[in-house]
Scaffold this motif. Structure first.
Motif, PDB file in Angstrom:
ATOM      1  N   ASP A 390      30.484  36.869  37.048  1.00 52.19           N
ATOM      2  CA  ASP A 390      28.931  36.635  36.767  1.00 52.19           C
ATOM      3  C   ASP A 390      28.872  35.056  36.492  1.00 52.19           C
ATOM      4  N   GLY A 391      29.933  34.308  35.822  1.00 48.97           N
ATOM      5  CA  GLY A 391      29.780  33.122  35.513  1.00 48.97           C
ATOM      6  C   GLY A 391      29.701  32.055  36.529  1.00 48.97           C
ATOM      7  N   LEU A 392      30.866  32.245  37.540  1.00 43.18           N
ATOM      8  CA  LEU A 392      31.013  31.525  38.550  1.00 43.18           C
ATOM      9  C   LEU A 392      29.901  31.734  39.754  1.00 43.18           C
ATOM     10  N   HIS A 393      29.358  32.891  39.892  1.00 47.73           N
ATOM     11  CA  HIS A 393      28.481  33.143  41.152  1.00 47.73           C
ATOM     12  C   HIS A 393      28.979  32.776  42.362  1.00 47.73           C
ATOM     13  N   CYS A 394      30.375  32.988  42.502  1.00 48.08           N
ATOM     14  CA  CYS A 394      31.013  33.080  43.899  1.00 48.08           C
ATOM     15  C   CYS A 394      31.959  34.371  43.769  1.00 48.08           C
ATOM     16  N   PRO A 395      32.599  34.799  44.815  1.00 44.00           N
ATOM     17  CA  PRO A 395      33.142  35.902  44.798  1.00 44.00           C
ATOM     18  C   PRO A 395      34.471  35.675  44.212  1.00 44.00           C
ATOM     19  N   VAL A 396      35.007  36.586  43.243  1.00 42.97           N
ATOM     20  CA  VAL A 396      36.194  36.541  42.520  1.00 42.97           C
ATOM     21  C   VAL A 396      36.976  38.021  43.182  1.00 42.97           C
ATOM     22  N   VAL A 397      38.296  37.396  43.743  1.00 48.85           N
ATOM     23  CA  VAL A 397      38.984  38.132  44.484  1.00 48.85           C
ATOM     24  C   VAL A 397      40.313  38.478  44.032  1.00 48.85           C
ATOM     25  N   ASP A 398      40.698  39.516  43.664  1.00 49.90           N
ATOM     26  CA  ASP A 398      41.915  39.989  42.913  1.00 49.90           C
ATOM     27  C   ASP A 398      42.649  40.305  44.063  1.00 49.90           C
ATOM     28  N   HIS A 399      43.812  39.957  44.125  1.00 49.26           N
ATOM     29  CA  HIS A 399      45.029  40.386  45.294  1.00 49.26           C
ATOM     30  C   HIS A 399      46.280  40.269  44.703  1.00 49.26           C
ATOM     31  N   TRP A 400      47.328  41.126  45.528  1.00 48.40           N
ATOM     32  CA  TRP A 400      48.449  41.605  44.856  1.00 48.40           C
ATOM     33  C   TRP A 400      49.543  41.178  45.708  1.00 48.40           C
ATOM     34  N   TRP A 401      50.537  40.427  45.332  1.00 52.04           N
ATOM     35  CA  TRP A 401      51.887  40.327  46.145  1.00 52.04           C
ATOM     36  C   TRP A 401      52.932  39.740  45.409  1.00 52.04           C
ATOM     37  N   GLN A 402      54.196  39.651  45.923  1.00 48.49           N
ATOM     38  CA  GLN A 402      55.363  39.447  45.138  1.00 48.49           C
ATOM     39  C   GLN A 402      56.083  38.464  45.629  1.00 48.49           C
ATOM     40  N   THR A 403      56.897  37.840  44.814  1.00 48.22           N
ATOM     41  CA  THR A 403      57.898  36.775  45.464  1.00 48.22           C
ATOM     42  C   THR A 403      58.561  37.359  46.660  1.00 48.22           C
ATOM     43  N   GLU A 404      59.060  38.415  46.817  1.00 45.20           N
ATOM     44  CA  GLU A 404      59.657  38.990  47.714  1.00 45.20           C
ATOM     45  C   GLU A 404      58.974  39.087  49.144  1.00 45.20           C
ATOM     46  N   THR A 405      57.534  39.236  49.010  1.00 46.76           N
ATOM     47  CA  THR A 405      56.616  39.369  50.212  1.00 46.76           C
ATOM     48  C   THR A 405      56.220  37.972  50.669  1.00 46.76           C
ATOM     49  N   GLY A 406      55.964  37.057  49.761  1.00 50.71           N
ATOM     50  CA  GLY A 406      55.781  35.679  49.999  1.00 50.71           C
ATOM     51  C   GLY A 406      53.978  35.506  50.454  1.00 50.71           C
ATOM     52  N   TRP A 407      53.510  36.541  50.739  1.00 54.43           N
ATOM     53  CA  TRP A 407      52.182  36.322  50.865  1.00 54.43           C
ATOM     54  C   TRP A 407      51.401  37.666  50.449  1.00 54.43           C
ATOM     55  N   ALA A 408      50.080  37.905  50.652  1.00 55.50           N
ATOM     56  CA  ALA A 408      49.404  39.190  49.781  1.00 55.50           C
ATOM     57  C   ALA A 408      49.660  40.443  50.812  1.00 55.50           C
ATOM     58  N   ILE A 409      50.005  41.431  49.937  1.00 53.41           N
ATOM     59  CA  ILE A 409      50.134  42.884  50.347  1.00 53.41           C
ATOM     60  C   ILE A 409      48.911  43.528  50.481  1.00 53.41           C
ATOM     61  N   CYS A 410      47.794  43.405  49.407  1.00 56.38           N
ATOM     62  CA  CYS A 410      46.607  43.717  49.403  1.00 56.38           C
ATOM     63  C   CYS A 410      45.475  42.565  48.882  1.00 56.38           C
ATOM     64  N   ALA A 411      44.373  42.436  49.476  1.00 59.01           N
ATOM     65  CA  ALA A 411      43.698  41.371  49.350  1.00 59.01           C
ATOM     66  C   ALA A 411      42.047  41.807  49.920  1.00 59.01           C
ATOM     67  N   ASN A 412      41.075  41.159  49.559  1.00 59.06           N
ATOM     68  CA  ASN A 412      39.969  41.274  50.411  1.00 59.06           C
ATOM     69  C   ASN A 412      40.094  40.080  51.328  1.00 59.06           C
TER      70      ASN A 412
END
Length: 641
Positions: A390-412
Motif C-alpha cells: 500500500d505504501g510503495l504503490h508497486c507490486p510487492v513479490v514474496d518469493h522463496w528459495w534457499q542457499t542450496e537452490t541458488g535462485w527462486a523455487i517459487c515466485a511471481n
C-alpha cells in the motif's frame, strides 16, 4: 480467485517439466559458449545431475567481456554507495573488466590456477565483486566468507576448502564502529592447518591496518592489493566445462564440520540469466539492487552474477535499512540511481516499518522508478506485505528459495506473466521446479493440507552440485528423506489455485499434546496486532505437553502499550484465530529479536536460552548483546513479561 494460474505461466512451467531438455537448451542460448552444449542434462553422471555436460564457457566473460564487445562498455556495470563513509562510485563495464582482468593476473602471479580455491573475506566494497569475478575468470573456485566472521569459524572454512590465497581488507564498518579484519585473519591462519600461502589486503582509510603490519608473519606472505594490481599483467578468461565448480558457499550458522554448497559454471549462468528476464523482468541497462551482502547466496546470485550476466547495472550498498542515517536510506538509494527492482529481506522492511510506520521518510523521495519490490529470506507475514504494498504503490513479490537452490523455487514470474498476489504466499513454482507436498511417509497430500515441501528430481540448473568434499553428505542431507525428491526442510501447503504457502522449517512445527501447530500460522496471527512490529513463535519444552508455543515480539516505534495488556491481547488473538488447542499463553516483549546478519531470526538459539540449555553464540549473529537482553527478559519472567 479460482481455477488455475494464467496460461502463459502455466504453459511455460509445463514445458519446463515435460520437455526439460529442449526448454533448458533454449535458455542456454542466452549465454555465450566456447563450445555450445548439445545435451541439456546427463543424469548418468555421478553425484548431482550435471547440466550441459559437453558445453564449455567462462562466467566472467559472460558477465563482462561480451557486453563490452557488444558496444556497451560505457554503461554502468556497478554502482557503489557507502552510507558508512559517504563514498559513491560508478564503474562502467569496461572499467570493471579492466579491474577484474588485472586482479585475475594478481591471483595467477601468486600461484592460483584452475580448480584452486580462494577465500574472499571482504566487506561490501567493489573489490568483493572484482575478486569473485577474477576467480571465475581463471577458473579458480571462490569461497566468500562473511567479513567479520570469528577467527575460529574462518579457520574451519580454511581447513575445509584448503585455499592457497585469502583476499581481505583492513576491515568493515558498522554503525558507530569499525571491525578490524586483519587480526581475525592472522588468528585464523594460526588455528588452521597451513594451506594459505598468501594474504592480499585491500586497505581502507576508515579502518586501521595494512599488509605491511604483518610483514613478519611466518604463516603466509601478506601483500597490498593496490601495489599488486598496479603491476599486474591482465589475465584473459579460460574456458571451463559447464560442470566445473564456480564457488563454494558455506551455509550460515554451521559449526564444527561446515557444509559447503558447490555451484557449477554452466547451469548457474543459464539459470540466473533466465531468472533475471523471466522472474524479475530485468534486462540490459536496468538498475537492479539486491540489498544483501556478498557473504550470502543472495549476494552471490543477485548482487554479482545475475545482473551482470544480462547486462544490467548492479548496486552494492554498504549500510543498513535504518540508522544510516535514517529509515529513508533505501528510498534515497532508489531515487539516486533510478532503481527498477529492489530485492531485500522481509526483516529489512519490518525494521523500516517499526521505525517509520507512517512512511514519512518515503514521502521525501521519488521512488517512481521502482517497478517491483522482491522479498525473500524469511517468511513475509501478510501485515508487512500490505504495509509495503500500500505504501510503495508497486507490486510487492514474496518469493522463496534457499542457499542450496541458488535462485527462486517459487515466485511471481513477472517477466513471463505477472500473476495476482496472495498475501502469505510465495505464489507459484518457478519453471524447472516440480514441487510436491508430502506426508511423513513420502506420500502426496491433498491440496490445502500442510506437509513437507519436496522437489521432484532432477533439480533444474543453477542448483547445488553437491557438498564440497562429500558426495555422501549431499545425499544424506537432501535426498534420503523422500527417495526421488530433494527435501527442502520446509513445511507448507498448496491452495486450490496452485499457490504455495511456506509456513516455516519442518523442525519449527510445534507438537502440543499431540496437536501439530505451524509457527508460521501463529506468527501470522500475532502480527495482526497493531502494536507488533515483528515476532517469532517457537516451541519450548513443557513437562506436561511436550512442547508449548512461546511468542517473542517487538513493538513499533512510539507504541506505549502496557506489556501485560499486550500479552493478554495477543493470547486472545491466538485463541480467536487458532483456537484453544494452541494453548498459547507465553509472550515476551523484546527491544530486538536475535538475528543473523542476513536477517534470519535465530530461533534455535532463542529456544536454547528459554529452555536453559547450553548454547554457543552463532558466528552469523548481527549483535551478540541481544542474547544478553533475551536472557534477562526470560529469566524469572513467568508466563508473560
Amino acid at each position: 480467485m479460482t481455477g488455475e494460474p494464467h496460461a502463459g505461466y502455466r504453459e511455460t512451467w509445463a514445458r519446463s517439466i515435460e520437455s526439460r531438455g529442449d526448454f533448458w537448451l533454449g535458455a542456454a542460448r542466452g549465454i555465450d559458449w566456447d563450445i555450445p552444449p548439445s545435451v541439456a542434462l546427463d543424469e548418468r553422471l555421478p553425484g548431482a545431475s550435471r547440466w550441459f555436460p559437453d558445453g564449455e564457457l567462462n562466467t566472467s566473460y559472460n558477465a563482462l567481456d561480451r557486453h563490452v564487445l557488444a558496444g556497451r562498455g560505457d554503461q554502468a556495470a556497478l554502482i557503489y554507495d557507502s552510507a558508512m563513509t559517504g563514498t559513491k562510485l560508478s564503474l562502467s563495464y569496461s572499467e570493471l573488466l579492466d579491474r577484474v582482468a588485472r586482479f585475475a593476473g594478481v591471483l595467477r602471479a601468486n600461484g592460483v590456477d584452475k580448480g584452486d580455491r580462494v577465500i574472499i573475506y571482504l566487506p561490501m566494497i567493489p573489490e568483493a565483486i572484482v575478486a569473485m569475478l577474477a576467480c571465475a575468470r581463471i577458473g579458480a573456485i571462490h569461497s566468500v566468507v562473511f567479513g567479520g566472521f570469528a577467527a575460529s569459524e574462518l579457520a574451519v572454512r580454511i581447513d575445509d576448502a584448503r585455499p592457497g590465497v585469502i583476499v581481505t581488507a583492513s576491515g568493515g564498518l558498522e554503525p558507530g564502529r569499525a571491525v578490524e579484519y586483519l587480526p581475525l585473519v592472522q588468528r585464523a591462519l594460526k588455528l588452521s592447518a597451513g594451506s594459505v600461502k598468501t594474504v592480499i589486503v585491500q586497505g581502507r582509510d576508515a579502518v586501521p591496518g595494512s599488509a605491511a603490519d604483518y610483514a613478519d608473519e611466518v604463516q603466509a606472505t601478506w601483500l597490498d592489493w593496490a601495489d599488486e594490481e598496479a603491476t599486474a599483467t591482465p589475465a584473459g578468461p579460460v574456458s571451463l566445462r559447464s560442470g566445473d565448480p564456480l564457488y563454494i558457499l558455506y551455509t550460515s550458522g554451521t559449526t564444527g564440520s561446515p557444509k559447503g554448497i558447490v555451484r557449477d559454471n554452466g547451469g548457474h549462468a543459464v539459470a540466473l540469466a533466465w531468472s533475471m528476464r523471466n522472474i524479475y523482468a530485468v534486462g540490459p541497462g536496468d538498475v537492479y539492487w539486491a540489498a544483501s551482502d556478498v557473504g550470502w547466496v543472495v549476494g552471490h546470485s543477485y548482487i554479482v552474477y545475475a545482473p551482470l550476466l544480462v547486462g544490467a547495472t548492479t548496486v552494492i550498498y554498504e549500510g543498513k535499512p535504518i540508522g544510516t542515517p535514517d529509515a529513508g536510506a533505501f528510498w534515497r538509494v532508489v531515487e539516486d540511481y533510478k532503481v527498477k527492482v529492489l530485492f531485500t529481506a522481509p526483516t529489512a522492511i519490518r525494521a523500516i516499518r517499526r521505525v517509520d510506520p507512517g512512511l514519512r521518510e518515503l514521502a521525501k523521495h521519488d521512488v517512481s522508478s521502482l517497478d517491483s519490490l522482491f522479498l525473500a529470506g524469511e517468511r513475509l507475514d501478510p501485515e508487512t506485505f500490505h504495509w509495503a504494498n500500500d505504501g510503495l504503490h508497486c507490486p510487492v513479490v514474496d518469493h522463496w528459495w534457499q542457499t542450496e537452490t541458488g535462485w527462486a523455487i517459487c515466485a511471481n514470474p513477472r517477466g513471463i506473466e505477472p500473476l495476482p498476489t496472495k498475501p502469505g504466499s510465495a505464489t507459484v513454482p518457478v519453471p524447472g521446479f516440480d514441487i510436491e507436498i508430502l506426508d511423513s511417509k513420502g506420500r502426496p497430500v491433498k491440496r490445502g493440507k500442510e506437509g513437507n515441501i519436496a522437489i521432484r528430481l532432477p533439480l533444474p540448473p543453477g542448483t547445488l552440485m553437491g557438498v564440497w568434499g562429500s558426495e555422501d553428505r549431499y545425499t544424506s542431507a537432501y535426498l534420503t528423506a523422500f527417495p526421488g525428491y530433494y527435501a527442502t526442510g520446509d513445511s507448507g501447503h498448496f491452495d486450490e489455485d496452485g499457490y504455495l504457502y511456506v509456513m516455516g522449517r519442518t523442525d519449527d512445527v510445534i507438537n502440543v499434546a499431540g496437536h501439530r501447530l505451524s509457527t508460521g500460522s501463529l506468527e501470522e496471527v500475532l502480527t495482526l496486532h497493531p502494536a507488533v512490529a515483528e515476532c517469532a513463535v517457537l516451541g519450548v519444552h513443557d513437562a506436561l505437553k511436550g512442547q508449548r508455543a512461546a511468542g517473542f515480539v517487538t513493538l513499533k516505534a512510539g507504541e506505549q502499550i502496557d506489556h501485560d495488556t499486550l500479552a493478554a491481547e495477543l493470547i486472545a488473538l491466538v485463541r480467536e484465530h487458532v483456537g484453544p488447542v494452541a494453548a498459547f499463553r507465553d509472550v515476551t516483549i523484546l527491544e530486538r529479536l536475535p538475528k543473523t546478519r542476513s536477517g534470519k531470526i535465530l530461533r534455535k538459539t532463542i529456544r536454547q536460552i528459554v529452555d536453559g540449555e547450553p548454547y554457543t553464540v552463532p558466528p552469523t549473529i548481527e549483535d551478540p548483546t541481544v542474547l544478553d537482553d533475551l536472557q534477562r527478559a526470560v529469566h524469572g519472567a513467568g508466563e508473560s513479561s
